[in-house]
Design a protein around this motif. Structure first.
Motif, PDB file in Angstrom:
ATOM      1  N   VAL A  29       0.996  -1.046   0.149  1.00 17.96           N
ATOM      2  CA  VAL A  29       0.016  -0.152  -0.024  1.00 17.96           C
ATOM      3  C   VAL A  29       0.944   1.114  -0.085  1.00 17.96           C
ATOM      4  O   VAL A  29       1.506   1.457   0.978  1.00 17.96           O
ATOM      5  N   PRO A  30       0.816   1.925  -1.191  1.00 20.19           N
ATOM      6  CA  PRO A  30       1.793   3.077  -1.033  1.00 20.19           C
ATOM      7  C   PRO A  30       1.184   4.350  -0.501  1.00 20.19           C
ATOM      8  O   PRO A  30      -0.118   4.436  -0.726  1.00 20.19           O
ATOM      9  N   VAL A  31       1.717   5.223   0.259  1.00 19.99           N
ATOM     10  CA  VAL A  31       1.096   6.368   0.540  1.00 19.99           C
ATOM     11  C   VAL A  31       1.882   7.476   0.152  1.00 19.99           C
ATOM     12  O   VAL A  31       3.295   7.456   0.211  1.00 19.99           O
ATOM     13  N   PHE A  32       1.468   8.553  -0.767  1.00 18.84           N
ATOM     14  CA  PHE A  32       2.134   9.501  -1.317  1.00 18.84           C
ATOM     15  C   PHE A  32       2.124  10.721  -0.324  1.00 18.84           C
ATOM     16  O   PHE A  32       0.892  11.431  -0.454  1.00 18.84           O
ATOM     17  N   TYR A  33       2.917  10.908   0.333  1.00 22.72           N
ATOM     18  CA  TYR A  33       3.030  12.175   1.434  1.00 22.72           C
ATOM     19  C   TYR A  33       3.503  13.362   0.680  1.00 22.72           C
ATOM     20  O   TYR A  33       4.871  13.472   0.667  1.00 22.72           O
ATOM     21  N   ASP A  34       2.522  14.381   0.342  1.00 27.81           N
ATOM     22  CA  ASP A  34       3.168  15.542  -0.327  1.00 27.81           C
ATOM     23  C   ASP A  34       3.940  15.404  -1.454  1.00 27.81           C
ATOM     24  O   ASP A  34       5.005  16.047  -1.557  1.00 27.81           O
ATOM     25  N   ILE A  35       3.701  14.415  -2.479  1.00 25.24           N
ATOM     26  CA  ILE A  35       4.122  13.988  -3.532  1.00 25.24           C
ATOM     27  C   ILE A  35       3.251  13.575  -4.378  1.00 25.24           C
ATOM     28  O   ILE A  35       2.467  12.693  -4.159  1.00 25.24           O
ATOM     29  N   GLU A  36       3.487  13.817  -5.806  1.00 31.91           N
ATOM     30  CA  GLU A  36       2.707  13.028  -6.755  1.00 31.91           C
ATOM     31  C   GLU A  36       3.089  11.824  -7.219  1.00 31.91           C
ATOM     32  O   GLU A  36       4.516  11.582  -7.380  1.00 31.91           O
ATOM     33  N   PRO A  37       2.374  10.925  -7.473  1.00 32.73           N
ATOM     34  CA  PRO A  37       2.826   9.406  -7.908  1.00 32.73           C
ATOM     35  C   PRO A  37       3.544   9.594  -9.221  1.00 32.73           C
ATOM     36  O   PRO A  37       4.637   8.760  -9.518  1.00 32.73           O
ATOM     37  N   SER A  38       3.282  10.606  -9.963  1.00 28.75           N
ATOM     38  CA  SER A  38       3.851  10.880 -11.305  1.00 28.75           C
ATOM     39  C   SER A  38       5.415  11.339 -11.024  1.00 28.75           C
ATOM     40  O   SER A  38       6.231  11.067 -12.005  1.00 28.75           O
ATOM     41  N   ASP A  39       5.743  12.050  -9.957  1.00 25.04           N
ATOM     42  CA  ASP A  39       6.908  12.459  -9.663  1.00 25.04           C
ATOM     43  C   ASP A  39       8.038  11.197  -9.407  1.00 25.04           C
ATOM     44  O   ASP A  39       8.966  11.204  -9.766  1.00 25.04           O
ATOM     45  N   ILE A  40       7.348  10.315  -8.889  1.00 27.39           N
ATOM     46  CA  ILE A  40       7.856   8.948  -8.693  1.00 27.39           C
ATOM     47  C   ILE A  40       8.181   8.153  -9.826  1.00 27.39           C
ATOM     48  O   ILE A  40       9.246   7.750 -10.310  1.00 27.39           O
ATOM     49  N   ARG A  41       7.042   7.989 -10.665  1.00 28.37           N
ATOM     50  CA  ARG A  41       6.969   7.362 -11.834  1.00 28.37           C
ATOM     51  C   ARG A  41       7.888   7.761 -12.963  1.00 28.37           C
ATOM     52  O   ARG A  41       8.682   7.184 -13.578  1.00 28.37           O
ATOM     53  N   LYS A  42       7.795   8.851 -13.013  1.00 22.42           N
ATOM     54  CA  LYS A  42       8.663   9.680 -14.097  1.00 22.42           C
ATOM     55  C   LYS A  42       9.902  10.243 -13.346  1.00 22.42           C
ATOM     56  O   LYS A  42      10.746  10.901 -14.197  1.00 22.42           O
ATOM     57  N   GLN A  43      10.279   9.817 -12.215  1.00 24.57           N
ATOM     58  CA  GLN A  43      11.351  10.307 -11.167  1.00 24.57           C
ATOM     59  C   GLN A  43      11.806  11.869 -11.859  1.00 24.57           C
ATOM     60  O   GLN A  43      12.770  12.022 -12.266  1.00 24.57           O
ATOM     61  N   LYS A  44      10.805  12.733 -11.414  1.00 24.75           N
ATOM     62  CA  LYS A  44      10.900  13.984 -11.540  1.00 24.75           C
ATOM     63  C   LYS A  44      11.347  14.667 -10.134  1.00 24.75           C
ATOM     64  O   LYS A  44      11.255  14.097  -8.976  1.00 24.75           O
ATOM     65  N   ARG A  45      11.522  15.869 -10.203  1.00 24.83           N
ATOM     66  CA  ARG A  45      12.005  16.816  -9.104  1.00 24.83           C
ATOM     67  C   ARG A  45      12.993  16.152  -8.056  1.00 24.83           C
ATOM     68  O   ARG A  45      14.161  15.764  -8.419  1.00 24.83           O
ATOM     69  N   SER A  46      12.859  15.962  -6.876  1.00 22.35           N
ATOM     70  CA  SER A  46      13.575  15.389  -5.909  1.00 22.35           C
ATOM     71  C   SER A  46      14.177  13.876  -6.155  1.00 22.35           C
ATOM     72  O   SER A  46      15.169  13.388  -5.789  1.00 22.35           O
ATOM     73  N   PHE A  47      13.392  13.039  -6.983  1.00 23.43           N
ATOM     74  CA  PHE A  47      13.760  11.824  -7.444  1.00 23.43           C
ATOM     75  C   PHE A  47      14.638  11.814  -8.638  1.00 23.43           C
ATOM     76  O   PHE A  47      15.522  11.143  -8.583  1.00 23.43           O
ATOM     77  N   LEU A  48      14.332  13.027  -9.338  1.00 24.57           N
ATOM     78  CA  LEU A  48      15.474  12.784 -10.615  1.00 24.57           C
ATOM     79  C   LEU A  48      16.707  13.450  -9.957  1.00 24.57           C
ATOM     80  O   LEU A  48      17.785  12.844 -10.147  1.00 24.57           O
ATOM     81  N   GLU A  49      16.844  14.389  -8.987  1.00 27.04           N
ATOM     82  CA  GLU A  49      18.231  14.710  -8.281  1.00 27.04           C
ATOM     83  C   GLU A  49      18.676  13.517  -7.612  1.00 27.04           C
ATOM     84  O   GLU A  49      19.985  13.377  -7.827  1.00 27.04           O
ATOM     85  N   ALA A  50      18.022  12.823  -6.823  1.00 26.45           N
ATOM     86  CA  ALA A  50      18.565  11.789  -6.113  1.00 26.45           C
ATOM     87  C   ALA A  50      19.152  10.577  -7.218  1.00 26.45           C
ATOM     88  O   ALA A  50      20.320   9.957  -7.037  1.00 26.45           O
ATOM     89  N   PHE A  51      18.439  10.344  -8.240  1.00 23.53           N
ATOM     90  CA  PHE A  51      19.143   9.281  -9.158  1.00 23.53           C
ATOM     91  C   PHE A  51      20.281   9.864  -9.977  1.00 23.53           C
ATOM     92  O   PHE A  51      21.195   9.306 -10.540  1.00 23.53           O
ATOM     93  N   LYS A  52      20.256  11.103 -10.130  1.00 23.59           N
ATOM     94  CA  LYS A  52      21.317  11.719 -11.224  1.00 23.59           C
ATOM     95  C   LYS A  52      22.645  11.415 -10.109  1.00 23.59           C
ATOM     96  O   LYS A  52      23.806  11.168 -10.566  1.00 23.59           O
ATOM     97  N   ALA A  53      22.503  11.602  -8.832  1.00 27.63           N
ATOM     98  CA  ALA A  53      23.821  11.447  -7.818  1.00 27.63           C
ATOM     99  C   ALA A  53      23.960  10.368  -7.832  1.00 27.63           C
ATOM    100  O   ALA A  53      25.157   9.634  -7.783  1.00 27.63           O
ATOM    101  N   TYR A  54      23.191   9.004  -7.554  1.00 28.03           N
ATOM    102  CA  TYR A  54      23.447   7.774  -7.704  1.00 28.03           C
ATOM    103  C   TYR A  54      24.203   7.192  -9.048  1.00 28.03           C
ATOM    104  O   TYR A  54      25.020   6.540  -9.071  1.00 28.03           O
ATOM    105  N   GLU A  55      23.605   7.760 -10.178  1.00 24.87           N
ATOM    106  CA  GLU A  55      24.474   7.282 -11.599  1.00 24.87           C
ATOM    107  C   GLU A  55      25.599   7.806 -11.387  1.00 24.87           C
ATOM    108  O   GLU A  55      26.781   7.242 -11.941  1.00 24.87           O
ATOM    109  N   GLU A  56      26.097   9.110 -10.923  1.00 26.78           N
ATOM    110  CA  GLU A  56      27.395   9.432 -10.766  1.00 26.78           C
ATOM    111  C   GLU A  56      28.538   8.576  -9.756  1.00 26.78           C
ATOM    112  O   GLU A  56      29.525   8.215 -10.113  1.00 26.78           O
ATOM    113  N   ILE A  57      27.790   8.457  -8.812  1.00 20.48           N
ATOM    114  CA  ILE A  57      28.399   7.600  -7.678  1.00 20.48           C
ATOM    115  C   ILE A  57      28.395   6.117  -7.997  1.00 20.48           C
ATOM    116  O   ILE A  57      29.602   5.568  -7.670  1.00 20.48           O
TER     117      ILE A  57
END
Length: 175
Positions: free
Chosen positions: A110-138
């Motif tokens: 059961v997902p709970v989207f706390y102050d975030i849109e499911p599409s931000d996760i699905r499309k990895q936008k905003r904070s999710f995009l930033e986190a994955f850019k860092a992971y790809e570098e590291i």
């Protein structure tokens, strides 16, 4: 070493055969621990539902083996997605295990989207995009793991869940 909250009524008869936990809570401590997640955990425990929630922060490099075992032993996982969720490799490792259990043993997620849109996760936008850019570098060497996290996020964001919007501007119920 991590310690956990678990309700007193943890018999297998209430959670189903083979399950020692009813619910596993996955969340990012800094985003939701002192408000929503605390209240959710309290409500589950008060209702007599065996609940597993990490109450101590892991130190860098500490294994999450206890959490992974608890996920396997839970009938239901509630994933509280927040803006900072993807910035925690612990959260992403938990989510990957949760989705694996969903697909192999039929665990309910059961997902709970706390102050975030499911599409931000699905499309990895905003904070999710930033986190994955860092992971790809590291994690250039560990891209298989990064891709596993991406897949788990995408799959989880497509599940039916609950959206809690504009929580920063709401009064949180206190007990």
């Amino acid at each position: 070493m991590a310690t956990f909250i678990k309700s007193k009524s943890s018999s297998n008869s209430s959670t189903g055969v083979g399950y020692s936990n009813g619910v596993f809570l996955s969340f990012r401590r800094e985003d939701t621990c002192k408000n929503f997640t605390d209240h959710l955990c309290y409500a589950l425990v008060q209702a007599g539902i065996p609940t597993f929630r990490d109450v101590n922060e892991l130190t860098r490099g500490e294994e999450i083996s206890q959490q992974l075992k608890a996920i396997e032993e839970s009938r239901i996982s509630i994933v509280v997605f927040s803006k900072g969720y993807a910035s925690s490799t612990k959260c992403l490792d938990e989510l990957a295990k949760i989705m694996e259990c969903k697909n192999t043993i039929g665990q309910i997620v059961v997902p709970v989207f706390y102050d975030i849109e499911p599409s931000d996760i699905r499309k990895q936008k905003r904070s999710f995009l930033e986190a994955f850019k860092a992971y790809e570098e590291i994690c250039k060497v560990k891209m298989k793991k990064v891709n596993k996290w991406r897949g788990a996020l995408n799959e989880a964001s497509n599940l039916f869940g609950y959206a809690l919007k504009d929580m920063a501007n709401r009064y949180v119920f206190s007990l």
